[in-house]
Design an enzyme around this catalytic site. Structure first.
Site, PDB file in Angstrom:
ATOM      1  N   TYR A  11       0.829  -1.221   0.000  1.00  0.00           N
ATOM      2  CA  TYR A  11       0.000   0.000   0.000  1.00  0.00           C
ATOM      3  C   TYR A  11       0.866   1.275   0.000  1.00  0.00           C
ATOM      4  O   TYR A  11       0.842   2.061  -0.954  1.00  0.00           O
ATOM      5  CB  TYR A  11      -0.940  -0.067   1.207  1.00  0.00           C
ATOM      6  CG  TYR A  11      -1.721   1.185   1.509  1.00  0.00           C
ATOM      7  CD1 TYR A  11      -2.348   1.904   0.498  1.00  0.00           C
ATOM      8  CD2 TYR A  11      -1.855   1.622   2.824  1.00  0.00           C
ATOM      9  CE1 TYR A  11      -3.084   3.049   0.793  1.00  0.00           C
ATOM     10  CE2 TYR A  11      -2.593   2.751   3.130  1.00  0.00           C
ATOM     11  CZ  TYR A  11      -3.195   3.467   2.110  1.00  0.00           C
ATOM     12  OH  TYR A  11      -3.918   4.588   2.412  1.00  0.00           O
ATOM     13  N   LEU A  33       5.652 -10.415  -2.723  1.00  0.00           N
ATOM     14  CA  LEU A  33       4.237 -10.538  -3.099  1.00  0.00           C
ATOM     15  C   LEU A  33       3.428 -11.370  -2.096  1.00  0.00           C
ATOM     16  O   LEU A  33       2.384 -11.913  -2.448  1.00  0.00           O
ATOM     17  CB  LEU A  33       4.088 -11.111  -4.522  1.00  0.00           C
ATOM     18  CG  LEU A  33       4.717 -10.252  -5.631  1.00  0.00           C
ATOM     19  CD1 LEU A  33       4.510 -10.915  -7.001  1.00  0.00           C
ATOM     20  CD2 LEU A  33       4.134  -8.837  -5.645  1.00  0.00           C
ATOM     21  N   TYR A 140       4.383  -6.470  17.107  1.00  0.00           N
ATOM     22  CA  TYR A 140       4.566  -5.648  15.908  1.00  0.00           C
ATOM     23  C   TYR A 140       5.354  -4.376  16.261  1.00  0.00           C
ATOM     24  O   TYR A 140       6.396  -4.079  15.662  1.00  0.00           O
ATOM     25  CB  TYR A 140       3.208  -5.293  15.294  1.00  0.00           C
ATOM     26  CG  TYR A 140       3.305  -4.226  14.235  1.00  0.00           C
ATOM     27  CD1 TYR A 140       4.085  -4.427  13.096  1.00  0.00           C
ATOM     28  CD2 TYR A 140       2.648  -2.999  14.379  1.00  0.00           C
ATOM     29  CE1 TYR A 140       4.204  -3.439  12.128  1.00  0.00           C
ATOM     30  CE2 TYR A 140       2.755  -2.011  13.410  1.00  0.00           C
ATOM     31  CZ  TYR A 140       3.535  -2.232  12.292  1.00  0.00           C
ATOM     32  OH  TYR A 140       3.658  -1.246  11.352  1.00  0.00           O
ATOM     33  N   LYS A 144       9.414  -3.233  15.285  1.00  0.00           N
ATOM     34  CA  LYS A 144       9.825  -1.976  14.636  1.00  0.00           C
ATOM     35  C   LYS A 144      10.799  -1.199  15.528  1.00  0.00           C
ATOM     36  O   LYS A 144      11.745  -0.581  15.044  1.00  0.00           O
ATOM     37  CB  LYS A 144       8.588  -1.126  14.331  1.00  0.00           C
ATOM     38  CG  LYS A 144       7.688  -1.719  13.246  1.00  0.00           C
ATOM     39  CD  LYS A 144       8.314  -1.547  11.866  1.00  0.00           C
ATOM     40  CE  LYS A 144       7.407  -2.004  10.761  1.00  0.00           C
ATOM     41  NZ  LYS A 144       7.921  -1.701   9.415  1.00  0.00           N
ATOM     42  N   PHE A 168       1.405   7.345  11.713  1.00  0.00           N
ATOM     43  CA  PHE A 168       0.212   7.123  12.522  1.00  0.00           C
ATOM     44  C   PHE A 168      -0.759   6.345  11.617  1.00  0.00           C
ATOM     45  O   PHE A 168      -0.378   5.288  11.130  1.00  0.00           O
ATOM     46  CB  PHE A 168      -0.257   8.447  13.142  1.00  0.00           C
ATOM     47  CG  PHE A 168       0.585   8.737  14.385  1.00  0.00           C
ATOM     48  CD1 PHE A 168       1.976   8.887  14.276  1.00  0.00           C
ATOM     49  CD2 PHE A 168       0.047   8.761  15.653  1.00  0.00           C
ATOM     50  CE1 PHE A 168       2.788   9.058  15.406  1.00  0.00           C
ATOM     51  CE2 PHE A 168       0.838   8.935  16.791  1.00  0.00           C
ATOM     52  CZ  PHE A 168       2.207   9.084  16.662  1.00  0.00           C
TER      53      PHE A 168
END
Ligand code: UDP
Length: 324
Positions: A11, A33, A140, A144, A168
């Site tokens: 995205y 993919l 998650y 990061k 955000f």
């Protein structure tokens, strides 16, 4: 300038590809993919490769020269990260380590990294700035944050220049709507609201109306995906001037509740948004709103989408007629 876009079929990555191609950058998209779409790769050249397969990384870096890497590859669902933490540490941390080592071997010394508001955990202030404590409440966010620490260590040890951009709530779609948000399954609010209008998907659930917010639903800071792309381009220029590892929060500085998003979508579409009120979703903080003063001041970031309505309008153009 030659840029490698890891995760460029996803995205945010595909909007980045369009943005850079429109500004004369030469881009190569690398993607496995697994969640990205081949149809979203409409700019630059494409290599199907996985960050966990070091031999394919060697081939990519061995065959072309890059001035910088933008790294969007990640598993990014909070709930899934709680039930499958190894997947998150493997893909997000080990995958990034492989990428950093390949960059080092081939002398590529600039990285823009997709980070997240999830590095902060439960907010301790109304507006979250870069100095806010980092206390992730799910794997998650932790994965990061671990990469952010790796980048600081790599700056000290090897002189890697990097900018981590903590998004955000990324939202909206390209103005011309040839690409847009298409997750499978879709978990994000704005796509699910619009799918509900269209009668698609399992039906919109609103996760909780008993939060300590004005209308009881969660408040989030929605930022347009093209404004995120603008920040990445500015980060490239920033790294030319600044050594070391840097991080910026990217949001609009304005929070909207789930009910406000639904009301705005009803205005944009001219239709009622059917939904069902359900209990809270695990791991959702009540309010997450960014202070992006630092990005504006130091990167010169000037987001173009300053209201929720125009963000939802751009998303609606895509969802009403998705290409993939
Ligand atoms: N949300 C909701 N229904 C949905 C998806 C999301 O009520 O189908 C709520 C969610 O609880 C959160 C907000 O909308 O308060 C934004 O969620 P999203 O998953 O889009 O982004 P997140 O804030 O988790 O990154």
């Amino acid at each position: 300038m030659k840029i490698l876009l890891c995760g460029g079929a996803g995205y945010v990555g595909s909007h980045m590809a369009k943005w850079l191609a429109g500004r004369g950058f030469e881009i190569t998209v690398l993607d496995n993919l697994s969640t990205g779409h081949r149809e979203a790769v409409q700019w630059g050249s494409f290599v199907e490769a996985d960050l966990l397969a070091t031999d394919s990384l060697e081939r990519v870096f061995g065959s072309r020269r890059f001035d910088a890497v933008m790294h969007f590859c990640a598993r990014s669902l909070v709930g899934e990260s709680v039930s499958k933490p190894y997947d998150y540490y493997l893909n997000n941390v080990s995958g990034t380590l492989n990428l950093l080592q390949a960059m080092q071997r081939y002398g590529v010394n600039r990285l823009v990294f997709s980070s997240t508001a999830a590095v902060f955990g439960h907010p301790t202030s109304a507006l979250i700035d870069e100095g806010h404590p980092k206390a992730p409440i799910n794997p998650y966010g932790m994965s990061k944050l671990m990469v952010e620490h790796m980048l600081a260590d790599a700056a000290a040890a090897y002189g890697l220049r990097s900018v981590a951009l903590r998004y955000f709530n990324a939202a909206g779609a390209s103005e011309t709507a040839e690409i847009g948000e298409a997750h499978q399954p879709e978990t994000h609010l704005i796509p699910n609201v619009l799918k509900s209008v269209l009668g698609q998907g399992p039906g919109l659930k609103v996760f909780g109306d008993d939060y300590p917010t004005p209308d009881g639903t969660c408040v989030r800071d929605y930022v347009h995906v093209d404004d995120l792309a603008q920040a990445h381009e500015l980060a490239l220029a920033y790294m030319e001037q600044h050594e070391g590892a840097h991080a910026f929060n990217l949001g609009s500085g304005q929070g909207f509740s789930v009910r406000e998003v639904i009301a705005a979508a009803e205005q944009v579409t001219g239709q009622r948004v059917p939904y069902e009120m359900t209990p809270r979703r695990a791991g959702d903080p009540a309010v997450l709103v960014a202070s992006s003063e630092r990005a504006r001041r130091e990167l010169g970031w000037q987001p173009k989408y300053n209201d929720l309505r125009s963000i939802i309008e751009s998303a609606w153009r895509w969802h009403a007629n998705p290409k993939f």
